[in-house]
Design an enzyme around this catalytic site. Sequence first.
Site, PDB file in Angstrom:
ATOM      1  N   HIS A   1     -23.018 -11.546  33.897  1.00  0.00           N
ATOM      2  CA  HIS A   1     -22.137 -11.693  32.723  1.00  0.00           C
ATOM      3  C   HIS A   1     -20.864 -12.498  33.015  1.00  0.00           C
ATOM      4  O   HIS A   1     -20.373 -12.525  34.137  1.00  0.00           O
ATOM      5  CB  HIS A   1     -21.742 -10.305  32.207  1.00  0.00           C
ATOM      6  CG  HIS A   1     -20.942  -9.537  33.226  1.00  0.00           C
ATOM      7  ND1 HIS A   1     -19.570  -9.608  33.296  1.00  0.00           N
ATOM      8  CD2 HIS A   1     -21.336  -8.725  34.234  1.00  0.00           C
ATOM      9  CE1 HIS A   1     -19.149  -8.849  34.295  1.00  0.00           C
ATOM     10  NE2 HIS A   1     -20.197  -8.305  34.884  1.00  0.00           N
TER      11      HIS A   1
ATOM     12  N   HIS B   1     -24.882 -27.846  39.954  1.00  0.00           N
ATOM     13  CA  HIS B   1     -26.280 -27.566  40.280  1.00  0.00           C
ATOM     14  C   HIS B   1     -26.338 -26.267  41.073  1.00  0.00           C
ATOM     15  O   HIS B   1     -25.799 -26.196  42.181  1.00  0.00           O
ATOM     16  CB  HIS B   1     -26.870 -28.725  41.097  1.00  0.00           C
ATOM     17  CG  HIS B   1     -28.299 -28.483  41.518  1.00  0.00           C
ATOM     18  ND1 HIS B   1     -28.951 -29.315  42.381  1.00  0.00           N
ATOM     19  CD2 HIS B   1     -29.190 -27.516  41.202  1.00  0.00           C
ATOM     20  CE1 HIS B   1     -30.177 -28.873  42.585  1.00  0.00           C
ATOM     21  NE2 HIS B   1     -30.346 -27.775  41.880  1.00  0.00           N
TER      22      HIS B   1
HETATM   23  O1  JB2 Z   1     -29.246 -45.048  37.934  1.00  0.00           O
HETATM   24  C1  JB2 Z   1     -30.409 -44.634  37.898  1.00  0.00           C
HETATM   25  C2  JB2 Z   1     -31.080 -44.076  39.015  1.00  0.00           C
HETATM   26  N1  JB2 Z   1     -30.724 -43.842  40.305  1.00  0.00           N
HETATM   27  C3  JB2 Z   1     -31.791 -43.296  40.909  1.00  0.00           C
HETATM   28  N2  JB2 Z   1     -31.122 -44.687  36.715  1.00  0.00           N
HETATM   29  C4  JB2 Z   1     -32.417 -44.268  36.610  1.00  0.00           C
HETATM   30  N3  JB2 Z   1     -33.031 -44.365  35.432  1.00  0.00           N
HETATM   31  N4  JB2 Z   1     -33.069 -43.734  37.667  1.00  0.00           N
HETATM   32  C5  JB2 Z   1     -32.412 -43.636  38.840  1.00  0.00           C
HETATM   33  N5  JB2 Z   1     -32.809 -43.169  40.020  1.00  0.00           N
HETATM   34  C6  JB2 Z   1     -34.147 -42.627  40.257  1.00  0.00           C
HETATM   35  O2  JB2 Z   1     -34.058 -41.218  40.286  1.00  0.00           O
HETATM   36  C7  JB2 Z   1     -34.788 -43.010  41.585  1.00  0.00           C
HETATM   37  O3  JB2 Z   1     -35.379 -44.286  41.527  1.00  0.00           O
HETATM   38  C8  JB2 Z   1     -35.812 -41.892  41.774  1.00  0.00           C
HETATM   39  O4  JB2 Z   1     -37.057 -42.183  41.150  1.00  0.00           O
HETATM   40  C9  JB2 Z   1     -35.163 -40.710  41.034  1.00  0.00           C
HETATM   41  C10 JB2 Z   1     -34.639 -39.667  41.999  1.00  0.00           C
HETATM   42  O5  JB2 Z   1     -35.766 -39.036  42.561  1.00  0.00           O
HETATM   43  P1  JB2 Z   1     -35.692 -38.057  43.807  1.00  0.00           P
HETATM   44  O6  JB2 Z   1     -37.010 -37.386  43.904  1.00  0.00           O
HETATM   45  O7  JB2 Z   1     -35.170 -38.806  44.990  1.00  0.00           O
HETATM   46  O8  JB2 Z   1     -34.535 -37.028  43.457  1.00  0.00           O
HETATM   47  P2  JB2 Z   1     -34.360 -36.113  42.167  1.00  0.00           P
HETATM   48  O9  JB2 Z   1     -33.012 -36.412  41.668  1.00  0.00           O
HETATM   49  O10 JB2 Z   1     -35.506 -36.241  41.254  1.00  0.00           O
HETATM   50  O11 JB2 Z   1     -34.438 -34.656  42.783  1.00  0.00           O
HETATM   51  C11 JB2 Z   1     -33.436 -34.134  43.671  1.00  0.00           C
HETATM   52  O12 JB2 Z   1     -32.692 -33.147  42.988  1.00  0.00           O
HETATM   53  C12 JB2 Z   1     -33.491 -32.050  42.511  1.00  0.00           C
HETATM   54  C13 JB2 Z   1     -32.600 -31.121  41.716  1.00  0.00           C
HETATM   55  C14 JB2 Z   1     -34.142 -33.549  44.882  1.00  0.00           C
HETATM   56  O13 JB2 Z   1     -33.175 -33.123  45.823  1.00  0.00           O
HETATM   57  C15 JB2 Z   1     -35.008 -32.395  44.460  1.00  0.00           C
HETATM   58  O14 JB2 Z   1     -35.612 -31.779  45.594  1.00  0.00           O
HETATM   59  C16 JB2 Z   1     -34.187 -31.380  43.686  1.00  0.00           C
HETATM   60  N6  JB2 Z   1     -35.029 -30.283  43.235  1.00  0.00           N
END
Ligand code: JB2
Length: 210
Positions: free
Chosen positions: A136, A145
Amino acid sequence: MSAGVVIIGGGGHAKVVIESLRASGQAVAAIVDADPTPREVLGVPVVGDDLKLPELKAQGLSQLFVAIGDNRLREKLGRKAQGLGFVLVNAIHPSAVISPSAKLGQGVAVMAGVAINADTEVGDLTIINTGVVVDHDGRLGVACHLGPACALAGGVTVGDHAFLGVGVRVIPGVTIGADTTVGAGGVVVRDLPEAVLAIGVPAKIKGDRP
Ligand code: JB2
């Protein structure tokens, strides 16, 4: 293409978000990613990079979710999308239990198995990851996050852009400053200032945030 949520980011976080949206009955239309190589993520097409957003908006897509784990980048992209006229939707897994008196901002992720209790407030673009418990009167800022399985007791405040790693626990009434990181498994028993890294049981400050 005029229905469904546009997703910014096509990585690991996007996969969990897509499945949460679908589980709650929302269609996912398209992904824009910094890597515009045509491909699919869980069956959702990557249609280009962020330069594609105005075109998607013009096609009638107006709902968007920023599925990027990096807190500051997520906020920046969310504000940019709002500036283009998109509405930031929430991605709330149907197994989450959210108090009727809790207040969520926009663009918030609430993953499977989360519990959010009475009078808690959650800022825009915050991630409440799988299995988190927020008791609460919590106050979660913008673009925080809380990693999987975090547990916050009553009256805990988490500042903007703070990151709590997997399994962090926080005792009642503690404030964690903006931009601070608490390492996985840490137990926070005292207030933490802004922009530090704290680790351990009990969590101790080890320097500036990474
Ligand atoms: O400026 C952007 C940009 N920068 C990175 N614009 C757009 N449209 N996309 C962007 N990206 C993209 O985000 C990258 O090219 C990549 O495809 C994606 C980030 O993927 P990644 O798997 O590296 O991280 P995530 O942010 O999806 O996940 C992180 O955070 C989550 C909360 C990881 O640490 C996970 O394990 C975690 N669960």
